[in-house]
Motif scaffolding. Structure first.
Motif, PDB file in Angstrom:
ATOM      1  N   LYS A   3      -5.153  12.300  -2.526  1.00 22.06           N
ATOM      2  CA  LYS A   3      -4.224  11.360  -3.043  1.00 22.06           C
ATOM      3  C   LYS A   3      -3.128  10.917  -2.051  1.00 22.06           C
ATOM      4  O   LYS A   3      -2.538  11.912  -1.750  1.00 22.06           O
ATOM      5  N   VAL A   4      -3.099   9.855  -1.674  1.00 19.48           N
ATOM      6  CA  VAL A   4      -2.246   9.721  -0.571  1.00 19.48           C
ATOM      7  C   VAL A   4      -1.256   8.473  -0.903  1.00 19.48           C
ATOM      8  O   VAL A   4      -1.406   7.582  -1.403  1.00 19.48           O
ATOM      9  N   LEU A   5      -0.090   9.096  -0.679  1.00 19.28           N
ATOM     10  CA  LEU A   5       1.328   8.068  -0.935  1.00 19.28           C
ATOM     11  C   LEU A   5       1.668   7.433   0.406  1.00 19.28           C
ATOM     12  O   LEU A   5       1.849   8.054   1.456  1.00 19.28           O
ATOM     13  N   ILE A   6       1.556   6.239   0.389  1.00 19.17           N
ATOM     14  CA  ILE A   6       1.726   5.274   1.768  1.00 19.17           C
ATOM     15  C   ILE A   6       3.097   4.617   1.397  1.00 19.17           C
ATOM     16  O   ILE A   6       3.377   3.736   0.893  1.00 19.17           O
ATOM     17  N   LEU A   7       4.000   5.056   2.250  1.00 14.20           N
ATOM     18  CA  LEU A   7       5.649   4.520   2.163  1.00 14.20           C
ATOM     19  C   LEU A   7       5.748   3.626   3.239  1.00 14.20           C
ATOM     20  O   LEU A   7       5.226   3.482   4.293  1.00 14.20           O
ATOM     21  N   GLY A   8       6.256   2.170   2.658  1.00 11.52           N
ATOM     22  CA  GLY A   8       6.267   1.175   3.614  1.00 11.52           C
ATOM     23  C   GLY A   8       4.927   0.455   3.713  1.00 11.52           C
ATOM     24  O   GLY A   8       4.375   0.098   5.030  1.00 11.52           O
ATOM     25  N   ALA A  14       0.392   0.040   8.346  1.00  7.84           N
ATOM     26  CA  ALA A  14      -0.102   0.687   6.976  1.00  7.84           C
ATOM     27  C   ALA A  14      -1.068  -0.241   6.516  1.00  7.84           C
ATOM     28  O   ALA A  14      -1.929   0.546   5.816  1.00  7.84           O
ATOM     29  N   LYS A  15      -1.053  -1.605   6.609  1.00  5.25           N
ATOM     30  CA  LYS A  15      -2.232  -2.278   6.147  1.00  5.25           C
ATOM     31  C   LYS A  15      -3.374  -1.928   6.708  1.00  5.25           C
ATOM     32  O   LYS A  15      -4.653  -1.910   6.126  1.00  5.25           O
ATOM     33  N   LEU A  16      -3.346  -1.770   8.216  1.00  4.89           N
ATOM     34  CA  LEU A  16      -4.494  -1.341   8.884  1.00  4.89           C
ATOM     35  C   LEU A  16      -5.010  -0.006   8.260  1.00  4.89           C
ATOM     36  O   LEU A  16      -6.232   0.387   8.169  1.00  4.89           O
ATOM     37  N   ALA A  17      -4.354   0.862   8.411  1.00  6.37           N
ATOM     38  CA  ALA A  17      -4.586   2.134   7.715  1.00  6.37           C
ATOM     39  C   ALA A  17      -5.323   2.062   6.241  1.00  6.37           C
ATOM     40  O   ALA A  17      -6.313   2.897   5.973  1.00  6.37           O
ATOM     41  N   GLU A  18      -4.776   1.432   5.382  1.00  3.63           N
ATOM     42  CA  GLU A  18      -4.996   1.242   4.149  1.00  3.63           C
ATOM     43  C   GLU A  18      -6.675   0.673   4.116  1.00  3.63           C
ATOM     44  O   GLU A  18      -7.528   1.147   3.506  1.00  3.63           O
ATOM     45  N   THR A  19      -6.817  -0.399   4.863  1.00  2.89           N
ATOM     46  CA  THR A  19      -8.099  -1.188   5.071  1.00  2.89           C
ATOM     47  C   THR A  19      -9.050   0.262   5.544  1.00  2.89           C
ATOM     48  O   THR A  19     -10.233   0.215   4.881  1.00  2.89           O
ATOM     49  N   GLN A  20      -8.726   0.926   6.664  1.00  2.52           N
ATOM     50  CA  GLN A  20      -9.731   1.848   6.823  1.00  2.52           C
ATOM     51  C   GLN A  20      -9.812   3.054   5.836  1.00  2.52           C
ATOM     52  O   GLN A  20     -11.053   3.534   5.726  1.00  2.52           O
ATOM     53  N   LEU A  21      -8.920   3.584   5.308  1.00  4.01           N
ATOM     54  CA  LEU A  21      -9.035   4.351   4.305  1.00  4.01           C
ATOM     55  C   LEU A  21      -9.756   3.907   3.192  1.00  4.01           C
ATOM     56  O   LEU A  21     -10.703   4.583   2.565  1.00  4.01           O
ATOM     57  N   LEU A  22      -9.866   2.751   2.849  1.00  2.00           N
ATOM     58  CA  LEU A  22     -10.676   2.256   1.619  1.00  2.00           C
ATOM     59  C   LEU A  22     -12.259   2.020   2.159  1.00  2.00           C
ATOM     60  O   LEU A  22     -13.142   2.360   1.304  1.00  2.00           O
ATOM     61  N   SER A  23     -12.306   1.755   3.304  1.00  2.00           N
ATOM     62  CA  SER A  23     -13.858   1.539   3.842  1.00  2.00           C
ATOM     63  C   SER A  23     -14.502   2.862   4.326  1.00  2.00           C
ATOM     64  O   SER A  23     -15.621   3.019   4.016  1.00  2.00           O
ATOM     65  N   ASP A  24     -13.639   3.882   4.715  1.00  2.00           N
ATOM     66  CA  ASP A  24     -14.110   5.085   5.300  1.00  2.00           C
ATOM     67  C   ASP A  24     -14.023   6.355   4.577  1.00  2.00           C
ATOM     68  O   ASP A  24     -14.596   7.400   4.900  1.00  2.00           O
ATOM     69  N   THR A  25     -13.156   6.332   3.326  1.00  2.00           N
ATOM     70  CA  THR A  25     -13.085   7.442   2.852  1.00  2.00           C
ATOM     71  C   THR A  25     -13.008   7.288   1.329  1.00  2.00           C
ATOM     72  O   THR A  25     -13.144   6.025   0.594  1.00  2.00           O
ATOM     73  N   GLN A  26     -12.942   8.129   0.467  1.00  2.00           N
ATOM     74  CA  GLN A  26     -12.798   8.074  -1.209  1.00  2.00           C
ATOM     75  C   GLN A  26     -11.535   8.378  -1.474  1.00  2.00           C
ATOM     76  O   GLN A  26     -11.361   8.564  -2.747  1.00  2.00           O
ATOM     77  N   HIS A  27     -10.325   8.296  -0.712  1.00  2.00           N
ATOM     78  CA  HIS A  27      -8.854   8.710  -1.070  1.00  2.00           C
ATOM     79  C   HIS A  27      -8.621   7.572  -2.140  1.00  2.00           C
ATOM     80  O   HIS A  27      -8.885   6.461  -1.914  1.00  2.00           O
ATOM     81  N   GLN A  28      -7.659   8.359  -2.840  1.00  2.00           N
ATOM     82  CA  GLN A  28      -6.825   7.367  -3.858  1.00  2.00           C
ATOM     83  C   GLN A  28      -5.477   7.075  -3.263  1.00  2.00           C
ATOM     84  O   GLN A  28      -4.891   8.096  -2.583  1.00  2.00           O
ATOM     85  N   LEU A  29      -5.151   5.936  -3.357  1.00  2.00           N
ATOM     86  CA  LEU A  29      -3.977   5.602  -2.480  1.00  2.00           C
ATOM     87  C   LEU A  29      -2.832   5.011  -3.571  1.00  2.00           C
ATOM     88  O   LEU A  29      -3.041   4.230  -4.483  1.00  2.00           O
ATOM     89  N   THR A  30      -1.502   5.412  -3.139  1.00  2.00           N
ATOM     90  CA  THR A  30      -0.403   4.775  -3.881  1.00  2.00           C
ATOM     91  C   THR A  30       0.402   4.204  -2.809  1.00  2.00           C
ATOM     92  O   THR A  30       0.809   4.676  -2.056  1.00  2.00           O
ATOM     93  N   LEU A  31       0.735   2.737  -3.008  1.00  2.00           N
ATOM     94  CA  LEU A  31       1.220   1.743  -2.183  1.00  2.00           C
ATOM     95  C   LEU A  31       2.496   1.754  -2.562  1.00  2.00           C
ATOM     96  O   LEU A  31       2.972   1.008  -3.381  1.00  2.00           O
TER      97      LEU A  31
END
Length: 213
Positions: A3-8, A14-31
């Motif tokens: 579970k990853v908390l992205i600040l900012g 951050a948006k690029l990392a979010e896109t990659q995390l969604l496509s390449d991992t199964q992590h849960q994201l809090t934006l």
């Protein structure tokens, strides 16, 4: 899965990392960001948006509940205060892993004419505040990694190398997509570069200034 908390979370990296995390991992994201209306959720099953200010410790503590990793993509004149608040909230909630985006030059580690250019462009309130924030992170006792990008481009390329604190900075530029890729690697391997401050540049971009100047 983490579970990853992205600040900012509305930041470009951050948006690029979010896109990659969604496509390449199964992590849960809090934006986490100041104005939730500015952000669209790409995957409602894996993402939630939290509105708040990174200088508000109570808001941070609530967002940090149950998280495994904090990725801080923050930056403005309040960066030192943000660093202090993030550290305090992480300690209060027992969170240890922090990925902190900073900037090149905070250790006066950029050599030659490029170093002079960097000082000319960033001195006078920017470099000083980022330096102060990094000192807060380094003294925190957390499992931190500081990331110090070269001057950022929007090139559609992933190509980078790193230097350590105490080593001369290399290169003049790096793509935001490259920094996002490094962030994802750090999230995927929580033991990677703990306690390190990494300068990040695109190879073979040495010079007196970035290519667009």
């Amino acid at each position: 899965m983490s579970k990853v908390l992205i600040l900012g979370a509305n930041g470009k990296i951050a948006k690029l990392a979010e896109t990659q995390l969604l496509s390449d991992t199964q992590h849960q994201l809090t934006l986490f960001l100041r104005n939730a209306k500015r952000l669209n959720v790409n995957d409602v099953s894996r993402e939630q948006v939290v509105e708040g200010d990174a200088t508000d410790q109570d808001a941070l503590e609530k967002a940090m509940a149950g998280q495994d990793v904090v990725y801080a993509n923050l930056g403005n004149q309040d960066i030192e205060k943000q660093a202090k608040t993030v550290v305090a909230a992480m300690k209060a909630t027992g969170l240890k892993r922090l990925i902190w985006i900073s900037t090149l030059g905070i250790y006066d580690e950029v050599p030659g004419k490029y170093g002079q250019f960097n000082h000319q462009m960033l001195d006078g309130g920017y470099l000083e505040t980022y330096t102060a924030a990094a000192k807060v992170i380094e003294a925190s006792g957390l499992d931190y990694t500081i990331v110090r990008p070269a001057w950022l481009s929007n090139k559609d390329i992933v190509s980078y190398e790193t230097t350590e604190k105490g080593e001369p900075f290399k290169g003049t530029e790096v793509s935001r997509k490259s920094i996002a890729d490094l962030v994802v690697k750090l999230i995927n391997d929580p033991s990677m570069a703990v306690g390190h401050s990494l300068g990040v540049n695109q190879p073979n971009t040495d010079g007196d200034k970035p290519s667009w100047y």
